[in-house]
Enzyme design. Structure first.
Site, PDB file in Angstrom:
ATOM      1  N   ASP A  73       0.844  -1.190   0.000  1.00 53.51           N
ATOM      2  CA  ASP A  73       0.000   0.000   0.000  1.00 53.51           C
ATOM      3  C   ASP A  73       0.884   1.247   0.000  1.00 53.51           C
ATOM      4  O   ASP A  73       1.865   1.322   0.752  1.00 53.51           O
ATOM      5  CB  ASP A  73      -0.896  -0.018   1.245  1.00 53.51           C
ATOM      6  CG  ASP A  73      -1.990   1.025   1.167  1.00 53.51           C
ATOM      7  OD1 ASP A  73      -1.657   2.220   1.098  1.00 53.51           O
ATOM      8  OD2 ASP A  73      -3.183   0.645   1.174  1.00 53.51           O
ATOM      9  N   LYS A 126      -0.573  13.314 -16.062  1.00 53.72           N
ATOM     10  CA  LYS A 126      -1.650  14.290 -15.972  1.00 53.72           C
ATOM     11  C   LYS A 126      -2.874  13.619 -15.349  1.00 53.72           C
ATOM     12  O   LYS A 126      -2.956  12.393 -15.375  1.00 53.72           O
ATOM     13  CB  LYS A 126      -1.984  14.872 -17.351  1.00 53.72           C
ATOM     14  CG  LYS A 126      -2.653  13.887 -18.323  1.00 53.72           C
ATOM     15  CD  LYS A 126      -3.088  14.557 -19.593  1.00 53.72           C
ATOM     16  CE  LYS A 126      -4.469  15.124 -19.523  1.00 53.72           C
ATOM     17  NZ  LYS A 126      -5.562  14.142 -19.628  1.00 53.72           N
ATOM     18  N   HIS A 156       1.383  13.502 -22.590  1.00 51.78           N
ATOM     19  CA  HIS A 156       1.882  12.556 -23.598  1.00 51.78           C
ATOM     20  C   HIS A 156       1.745  13.096 -25.017  1.00 51.78           C
ATOM     21  O   HIS A 156       2.397  12.604 -25.943  1.00 51.78           O
ATOM     22  CB  HIS A 156       1.190  11.189 -23.468  1.00 51.78           C
ATOM     23  CG  HIS A 156      -0.230  11.180 -23.929  1.00 51.78           C
ATOM     24  ND1 HIS A 156      -1.292  11.446 -23.096  1.00 51.78           N
ATOM     25  CD2 HIS A 156      -0.773  10.930 -25.144  1.00 51.78           C
ATOM     26  CE1 HIS A 156      -2.416  11.353 -23.768  1.00 51.78           C
ATOM     27  NE2 HIS A 156      -2.134  11.044 -25.018  1.00 51.78           N
ATOM     28  N   LYS A 160       4.256  12.852 -28.994  1.00 51.97           N
ATOM     29  CA  LYS A 160       3.805  12.412 -30.324  1.00 51.97           C
ATOM     30  C   LYS A 160       4.720  12.998 -31.398  1.00 51.97           C
ATOM     31  O   LYS A 160       4.955  14.206 -31.445  1.00 51.97           O
ATOM     32  CB  LYS A 160       2.354  12.847 -30.572  1.00 51.97           C
ATOM     33  CG  LYS A 160       1.317  12.104 -29.742  1.00 51.97           C
ATOM     34  CD  LYS A 160      -0.064  12.637 -30.023  1.00 51.97           C
ATOM     35  CE  LYS A 160      -1.132  11.861 -29.279  1.00 51.97           C
ATOM     36  NZ  LYS A 160      -1.387  10.540 -29.847  1.00 51.97           N
ATOM     37  N   GLU A 194     -13.335  13.056 -31.457  1.00 47.23           N
ATOM     38  CA  GLU A 194     -13.349  11.623 -31.157  1.00 47.23           C
ATOM     39  C   GLU A 194     -14.728  11.082 -31.493  1.00 47.23           C
ATOM     40  O   GLU A 194     -15.744  11.663 -31.068  1.00 47.23           O
ATOM     41  CB  GLU A 194     -13.009  11.374 -29.690  1.00 47.23           C
ATOM     42  CG  GLU A 194     -11.587  11.784 -29.346  1.00 47.23           C
ATOM     43  CD  GLU A 194     -11.275  11.705 -27.861  1.00 47.23           C
ATOM     44  OE1 GLU A 194     -10.136  11.322 -27.509  1.00 47.23           O
ATOM     45  OE2 GLU A 194     -12.163  12.032 -27.062  1.00 47.23           O
ATOM     46  N   ASP A 213     -10.064  17.903 -19.618  1.00 46.36           N
ATOM     47  CA  ASP A 213      -9.518  16.657 -20.146  1.00 46.36           C
ATOM     48  C   ASP A 213      -8.521  16.892 -21.266  1.00 46.36           C
ATOM     49  O   ASP A 213      -7.474  16.245 -21.312  1.00 46.36           O
ATOM     50  CB  ASP A 213     -10.664  15.763 -20.638  1.00 46.36           C
ATOM     51  CG  ASP A 213     -10.214  14.349 -20.960  1.00 46.36           C
ATOM     52  OD1 ASP A 213      -9.361  13.816 -20.216  1.00 46.36           O
ATOM     53  OD2 ASP A 213     -10.707  13.775 -21.941  1.00 46.36           O
ATOM     54  N   HIS A 218      -3.491  19.322 -23.487  1.00 46.94           N
ATOM     55  CA  HIS A 218      -3.071  18.962 -24.846  1.00 46.94           C
ATOM     56  C   HIS A 218      -3.188  20.132 -25.835  1.00 46.94           C
ATOM     57  O   HIS A 218      -2.242  20.452 -26.565  1.00 46.94           O
ATOM     58  CB  HIS A 218      -3.917  17.809 -25.383  1.00 46.94           C
ATOM     59  CG  HIS A 218      -3.847  16.556 -24.575  1.00 46.94           C
ATOM     60  ND1 HIS A 218      -2.736  16.210 -23.833  1.00 46.94           N
ATOM     61  CD2 HIS A 218      -4.741  15.551 -24.412  1.00 46.94           C
ATOM     62  CE1 HIS A 218      -2.966  15.049 -23.242  1.00 46.94           C
ATOM     63  NE2 HIS A 218      -4.164  14.641 -23.568  1.00 46.94           N
ATOM     64  N   LYS A 304     -16.585  14.616 -27.707  1.00 49.60           N
ATOM     65  CA  LYS A 304     -16.891  13.186 -27.824  1.00 49.60           C
ATOM     66  C   LYS A 304     -18.094  13.006 -28.752  1.00 49.60           C
ATOM     67  O   LYS A 304     -18.895  13.908 -28.951  1.00 49.60           O
ATOM     68  CB  LYS A 304     -17.223  12.612 -26.449  1.00 49.60           C
ATOM     69  CG  LYS A 304     -16.116  12.740 -25.415  1.00 49.60           C
ATOM     70  CD  LYS A 304     -15.006  11.747 -25.667  1.00 49.60           C
ATOM     71  CE  LYS A 304     -14.016  11.718 -24.503  1.00 49.60           C
ATOM     72  NZ  LYS A 304     -12.902  10.785 -24.751  1.00 49.60           N
TER      73      LYS A 304
END
Length: 448
Positions: A73, A126, A156, A160, A194, A213, A218, A304
């Site tokens: 833990d 993140k 991330h 790329k 997306e 998000d 990003h 989305k």
């Protein structure tokens, strides 16, 4: 050390990236996994094999041979004592935290409690904070144990290859840079779409929404790469300084320049609160108050349940001062420069050519598919993990960049008015079409 080695991020991204780095001969180091788990080391190796597609080859054998496991833990000091014993004599350490953000500070404190913050680097995923205040509080807690030079914040997207190609395309080609300013560019549009909904991430998504998000991190980092001035050198600090300068010049978003949406059916998703006002779509205008970009709207949309999955930047050039080849009342479309980042990478110039047999023009795309021309590209996490080990800071976030990003979006976080509804498979609520001057340019989903 990889904290959270049995978690979803490690299974989907980190372990496959570690395997590819091992197969390429770029990584051959002990990997100590840390997790609250009932697995033993053999069980962890089988889980890693499953994450890597069930491979059975020499590269995976090398990776499996490098794996270690400390189970326990994160709130138990004994876990960190066992960890210290496991890594004794290994030299400089990299602690990669693929765990929920609420555990970042407790893990850093546990490491410091047994001296594992010395000769070590801490890498955190993140999101970094939930707003500006919480980001500063988290940063203060981490800096008690790891200074800024030994702290890496992951986005991330910065790993790329197509995103890094933007800097190369801008600063290695005189074709573009002389016109990359307010004198020639009318607007810039960034679309991250997306075609899937929030799926089984209802509780997570409902606590965050599209702005937190992807926009705050990003897409504002993408804006910084597109809008920054050339760094004076190739070292990491020079690049980060230029990114900070341009983000510092971005005006705080005006809620009047934002359209929020929520797709029909979102509130039926497990984990979503009844009557939720969380956005699943956002379109906004941002302005950069500096000499290069003053007055140019930077239009960002993301959502989305869109018609396609795509990440594309479209820069619209100003029209010539005199229309010579078309009806002045119905001129052909403007020149466009399109950077396509996913699902495949490349660039397209929409130029005007004479239509055969007629005294008028029409747009003609001139395209280059980078994947076809240059070959396969590294996955983002291969570059992130390599840089975490080497210490290269260019693909990570310095805290002053994090602060500016939270400042920019602060007025549009946690808005209480309900988002506008939109149907899945559409480009969001109808008012979003009015965000860019003249509307959004059609997204291309092929180079053919």
């Amino acid at each position: 050390m990889l904290f959270g080695i049995t978690g979803d991020l490690a299974h989907k991204m980190l372990l496959p990236a570690l395997y590819r780095l091992t197969a390429a001969g770029r990584l051959d180091l002990p990997i100590v996994g840390v997790a609250k788990t009932d697995l033993d080391l053999d069980g962890l190796r089988e889980r890693a094999r499953d994450a890597c597609g069930g491979v059975r080859d020499a590269a995976f054998d090398r990776l499996a041979g490098n794996l270690r496991l400390v189970a326990g833990d994160y709130g138990d000091p004994a876990t960190f004592t066992r960890l210290r014993d496991e890594v004794e004599g290994m030299g400089f350490l990299v602690h990669y935290l693929a765990v929920p953000p609420a555990l970042f500070a407790p893990v850093a404190e546990g490491l410091a409690g047994v001296g594992l913050n010395r000769d070590a680097r801490l890498v955190v995923e993140k999101p970094f904070g939930h707003d500006l205040r919480s980001a500063r509080e988290l940063n203060d807690r981490l800096l008690r144990h790891f200074d800024e030079d030994h702290l890496r914040r992951v986005d991330h997207f910065l790993g790329k290859e197509p995103v890094e190609d933007l800097m190369v395309f801008r600063f290695a080609n005189m074709l573009l840079e002389p016109i990359w300013n307010r004198s020639y560019i009318r607007s810039v549009q960034i679309t991250m779409a997306e075609d899937f909904d929030v799926r089984d991430r209802g509780a997570f998504y409902d606590a965050n929404g599209t702005v937190r998000d992807v926009v705050q991190n990003h897409l504002l980092q993408l804006l910084a790469l597109l809008a920054m001035d050339p760094p004076p050198s190739t070292d990491a600090r020079a690049t980060l300084d230029e990114k900070w300068r341009v983000l510092r010049a971005v005006k705080t978003i005006d809620p009047a320049d934002v359209v929020r949406g929520q797709y029909a059916g979102y509130q039926d998703t497990e984990g979503v609160r009844p009557g939720s006002t969380t956005e699943t779509f956002v379109a906004l205008r941002a302005y950069i108050d500096n000499w290069r970009w003053a007055g140019v709207p930077w239009c960002i949309r993301s959502g989305k349940a869109m018609p396609m999955t795509d990440l594309e930047v479209v820069a619209e050039l100003r029209r010539p001062p005199v229309t010579m080849f078309d009806d002045a009342q119905a001129p052909a479309g403007p020149n466009l420069i399109r950077f396509r980042l996913q699902p495949d990478a490349g660039v397209t110039f929409d130029v005007l050519a004479k239509e055969p047999g007629r005294q008028r023009t029409r747009p003609v795309p001139v395209s280059v598919d980078f994947t076809k021309e240059l070959g396969p590209m590294d996955a983002a996490y291969e570059r992130i993990l390599s840089d975490a080990v080497s210490g290269d800071a260019r693909r990570f976030l310095r805290f002053d960049l994090v602060e500016e990003s939270w400042r920019i979006v602060a007025p549009v976080l946690d808005m209480t008015e309900p988002p506008l509804p939109y149907e899945p498979g559409t480009w969001g609520p109808a008012p979003a079409a009015e965000i860019p001057p003249g509307g959004w340019h059609k997204i291309s989903n092929t180079f053919d």
